[in-house]
Design an enzyme around this catalytic site. Sequence first.
Site, PDB file in Angstrom:
ATOM      1  N   ARG A   8      45.193  35.004  47.324  1.00  0.00           N
ATOM      2  CA  ARG A   8      46.309  35.369  46.454  1.00  0.00           C
ATOM      3  C   ARG A   8      46.083  36.746  45.836  1.00  0.00           C
ATOM      4  NH1 ARG A   8      45.009  30.061  44.916  1.00  0.00           N
ATOM      5  NH2 ARG A   8      46.617  28.486  45.357  1.00  0.00           N
ATOM      6  N   GLY A  34      38.118  35.904  47.719  1.00  0.00           N
ATOM      7  CA  GLY A  34      39.273  35.760  46.836  1.00  0.00           C
ATOM      8  C   GLY A  34      40.531  36.267  47.510  1.00  0.00           C
ATOM      9  N   TYR A  48      34.372  38.540  30.636  1.00  0.00           N
ATOM     10  CA  TYR A  48      35.011  39.264  31.733  1.00  0.00           C
ATOM     11  C   TYR A  48      34.639  40.748  31.693  1.00  0.00           C
ATOM     12  CZ  TYR A  48      38.938  40.549  34.846  1.00  0.00           C
ATOM     13  OH  TYR A  48      39.723  41.021  35.865  1.00  0.00           O
ATOM     14  N   ASP A 106      33.040  29.166  47.886  1.00  0.00           N
ATOM     15  CA  ASP A 106      32.744  29.245  46.461  1.00  0.00           C
ATOM     16  C   ASP A 106      31.762  30.398  46.300  1.00  0.00           C
ATOM     17  OD1 ASP A 106      31.737  29.032  43.900  1.00  0.00           O
ATOM     18  OD2 ASP A 106      31.163  26.920  44.062  1.00  0.00           O
ATOM     19  N   VAL A 107      32.213  31.501  45.721  1.00  0.00           N
ATOM     20  CA  VAL A 107      31.368  32.705  45.701  1.00  0.00           C
ATOM     21  C   VAL A 107      30.138  32.563  44.819  1.00  0.00           C
ATOM     22  CG1 VAL A 107      33.244  34.282  46.310  1.00  0.00           C
ATOM     23  CG2 VAL A 107      32.757  33.815  43.886  1.00  0.00           C
ATOM     24  N   SER A 115      37.527  46.263  36.775  1.00  0.00           N
ATOM     25  CA  SER A 115      38.730  46.171  35.950  1.00  0.00           C
ATOM     26  C   SER A 115      38.631  47.197  34.837  1.00  0.00           C
ATOM     27  CB  SER A 115      38.863  44.766  35.348  1.00  0.00           C
ATOM     28  OG  SER A 115      39.829  44.726  34.317  1.00  0.00           O
ATOM     29  N   ALA A 121      31.045  41.248  32.811  1.00  0.00           N
ATOM     30  CA  ALA A 121      30.912  41.073  34.260  1.00  0.00           C
ATOM     31  C   ALA A 121      31.465  42.275  35.014  1.00  0.00           C
ATOM     32  CB  ALA A 121      31.633  39.792  34.699  1.00  0.00           C
ATOM     33  N   LYS A 122      32.626  42.760  34.588  1.00  0.00           N
ATOM     34  CA  LYS A 122      33.253  43.879  35.296  1.00  0.00           C
ATOM     35  C   LYS A 122      32.489  45.188  35.090  1.00  0.00           C
ATOM     36  CE  LYS A 122      36.704  41.810  37.323  1.00  0.00           C
ATOM     37  NZ  LYS A 122      36.641  41.621  38.799  1.00  0.00           N
TER      38      LYS A 122
END
Length: 245
Positions: A16, A13, A148, A58-59, A136, A151-152
């Site tokens: 950016r 990633g 999200y 593509d991870v 995060s 996952a984090k």
Amino acid sequence: MRRFEGRTALVTGGARGIGAATATRLAEEGAHVVVADFDEAAATETAERIGGRAVRCDVTSRADVEAAVAAAAETGRLDALVTCAGIIRDNLVHKMTDDDWEAVIATHLRGTFLAAQAAQAHMTEQQSGSIVLISSTSALGNRGQANYSAAKAGIQGLAKTLAIELGRFDVRVNCVAPGFIATAMTRQTADRIGVSFEDFQTAVAEQTPLRRVGRPEDVSGVIAFLCSDDAAYVTGQVIYVRGGP
């Protein structure tokens, strides 16, 4: 500082946002940086700017991730892995689709696992290395981000487990958990709730003890520390970069 002279780093990633800022920081300090990203054109632009190498990745694909790690290891070693690849598919739980859930879990949690698994094979063999996983503050819970947040939070557990397993090989694994950072991803959040990005940043800054929103460079500095020998006795930690407690 040239803390990474003669060392190789892979940033997933990396085209950016926090990934690009991290790739830039590591390159400025002497690292050969491989920028891996789904957007090959953007990865190439970042890599050319910092004197690194770009690979399309593509991870969620084991083959892509292993190819990216192999490309980085062509230098003869892999000293640092930073996993910045991510997407959001925000929605309240009663509106969240299977695709929303699976895309975010696959990109963040599976993608992070695949990268760490592939990288540790090289690092354990050379008996050194640093892996920094990006979590995060949403790992603590955030409205509209069940996918999200899950996952984090999983990434934090993964970091602590890998630190236990890989410590005997002198491979360190840590986690950085940013708060609000001004990136294209957080702009998507503003768009979702129907406010301008400028107004969104102002509202966030007013609730932040440091009275400003974070910049990608605020996070990349912490990542660089964890990748360096300055953090030689730091592993299994989650560091929140959020402008306050």
